[in-house]
Enzyme design. Sequence first.
Site, short mmCIF file in Angstrom:
data_model
loop_
_atom_site.label_atom_id
_atom_site.label_comp_id
_atom_site.label_asym_id
_atom_site.label_seq_id
_atom_site.Cartn_x
_atom_site.Cartn_y
_atom_site.Cartn_z
N PRO A 115 0.83 -1.21 0.00
CA PRO A 115 0.00 0.00 0.00
C PRO A 115 0.86 1.26 0.00
CG PRO A 115 -0.73 -1.56 1.69
CD PRO A 115 0.56 -2.07 1.18
N LYS A 150 13.45 -6.75 1.32
CA LYS A 150 14.27 -7.28 2.43
C LYS A 150 15.59 -6.53 2.54
CE LYS A 150 12.35 -11.95 1.98
NZ LYS A 150 12.63 -13.36 1.60
N SER A 158 11.79 -18.67 3.33
CA SER A 158 13.00 -17.88 3.14
C SER A 158 13.86 -17.76 4.39
CB SER A 158 12.62 -16.48 2.65
OG SER A 158 11.86 -15.79 3.62
#
Length: 829
Positions: free
Chosen positions: A383, A747, A704
């Site tokens: 968003p 990340k 991950s």
Amino acid sequence: MAEKNEKTKKTEQPEETSSEASTIRLPKHLELSILPLQNTTLFPQTVVPLAVGRERSIKAVEAALASEDKLIACVTVKTPDTNGNDAKPSDLHEVGTIVNVKRMMRAEDVVQLVVQGTDRFRIIQWIDEKPFLKARVEILPELKVENTEEVEALKRNVLNLVQEALAMLPQVPPEIRMTVMGQGDPVQLSYFLGSVLDLGEENEQKMLEASTVDELLTLSHAALAKEVEIMNIRTKIASEAQTEMDKAQRDYVLRQQMKAIQKELGDGETGEQAEADQLRERLETADLPEHVHMEAERELKRMEQLPQSAPDFHVIRTYLEYVLELPWKKSSEEKLDLEEARKILDEDHYGLEDVKERILEFLAVIKLRPDSKSPIMLLVGPPGVGKTSLGRSIARSLGREFERFSLGGMRDEAELRGHRRTYIGAMPGRIIQGLRRVGVNNPVLMLDEIDKLGNDYRGDPSSALLEILDPQQNDTFRDHYLDLPFDLSKIFFIATANDLGPIPAPLRDRMEIISLAGYSDQEKLSIAKQYLVPRQVEENGLEQKHFEITDEAINLLTARYTREAGVRQLERTIGNIARKVALKVATGDKEKVRVDAEDVQEFLGGPKFYPEQARDELPAGVATGMAWTQMGGQVLFIEATLLPGSSGLTLTGQLGDVMKESATAARSYLWSHAAELGIDPAHIKQNGVHLHVPAGAIPKDGPSAGVTMVSAMASLYTGRKVRSDTAMTGEITLSGLVFPVGGIKEKVLAAHRAGITRIIMPKKNDAVVEEIPEDVRKDLEIILSANIDDVLEAALEKEPSEPISKRYSLPEIQAGNEQGGDPMVVKEE
């Protein structure tokens, strides 16, 4: 220069001039002033009004009036654009008419004359050009008859033509009619017609120069015949126009009478026939495809047979109004200027270079092949990164209309396809309604929040989108309400989503996916300075002189007061500060407010978030990982500790099934390769492990974290600490391979914010490295690993900080177990 006048306006008392009414006997040769005439020819024995306005022409008239006979020679110029002041002898015809000035009056700068022609003349010698034209002229002899019978025949023909012309000219006064029809002299008849009718300057000059009566009548007859023919054609056209007007007037009167009758009967203007007539008129003027026109005509005929009180009357009327208002053939004109499109995208959005390039590629294809089907794009991202505003920018760069509606929470497929007309209150679907609002069939249509579609017993909206978003099918899309094929292939569809997971695979396959990652801190700072702060200053009624916020304050807002990948919360936070400044300004404090990092807490209170930061030192068993969330990336620490005297694996931190399996795979790999890694297998067998991921209130899942878990456990078993400046991500397998994962950019940005300087990531994710902003990439050492051994080699320090037996006193605990003690209960997973 003089011109022929129909009327002479009197502005002052006319000055009478004395002359004989009878014919003046003139010598054969005489010298006279020359008056050039424009657009007219004077004939002998005719009385004509003239208006003289040129300076040289007025002097010629004054010279004539000063003479005893009041005579002046009138000659027509050869070209209409020659005026009296510039006329040269070569610009005038040789033959003209001597006139006697009967009356003269002055009106401002114009001299009004009434003259009577006397004789024809030919110029034989020019005497002077200044101050006016003067020449020696020769009086031409009277015209002779060569063939009496021919002259008589021509005269009768001319009179017949005159009679025919007068029949078509009822406005001609009776005295003129009597004068023309009673004229016995063919010469005077011809001259009179030449002066009254506009036969053309060339024809009139030829008539004046004619040397015989035969020639004069021949010219008059030809010119008059042509004029009568033109009058016949004009009369015919006027008659036909009058007939049409009479018919239209008759229809109008009948309609008015019909309305009056309906009004007396109580139907009035709102009666069913009036509505049907209005719809029929719109149907006749509407530009509809043939099959649509036929269907609308059929429905209109049904409606005309129904009374207004019938339920179907209103259903059909609403249906026809929708059909007539839809843009079946109307398209907006596109402006496919790629440079302008690039400029608009750069104005509206900072960064996102890859996304802008993809959009420009689509626009280039449309420019090269306008008849190609419009693309269907899916913008995926967290968003606040600008997905909706990107759609608006695309519409602005294309010059198309923009329409947006949200699919979030939609559960009924009839919302998209419409309801059948058999239901009460039926309406078309959202797609057709949107097209009706924008009024064109090629808008940019944004389907917002496509990943939040629902489904229940009323249908599955995502299945309805399979046809709408398929370029091979949507050119014949049938809305349930319309039940007519509508071409959706010209629509530029843009869908938005925060996550690809909930979108069904068949629907995902129909769209071109463009990912929008989160912004780095530097990008957020630039966006805030260029867009957010100026917008909030304007929206809160402030000016630049009232409010300023420093870069350090914006960076603090980004780190401690917001947690997002986009900038929506950041703009809202800046707006909170701006409103507080607006309060000060509104109460009379005109001093400029400068907000620095130290002032933020005064305006907003204490920080809302304390993001994970890189630790100065990690104990053995702790490793730094990276996670992806819908709000962007995040750094997390995975902690492992031995449970002496127990066995098995305990997992806490609200982990999902996939993450639990990654932890089990990590422990199994270390156990199976213990000897290679310098680990005593007995330590693994005889001691349990507790693996914890902090922030236990937040659910976590995904593969991950595999490399982080195996690094934490390896550090625990070997005593070698994981480097505190290193964060890692990647999926592991039991065979020791490291598989690629998603969300790399988010990340890495989170790790950079936390102060990490080394990143370990799967080797197969090397292509994603280029997506990381340059200012972030230059601060990092990125290590690409293909297997677990490479990960451990890069992550762990070379020497153990403390032997495992010493850290956990394993012999003593082992002895305790042998004596029957059970220091703790471990939950088996």
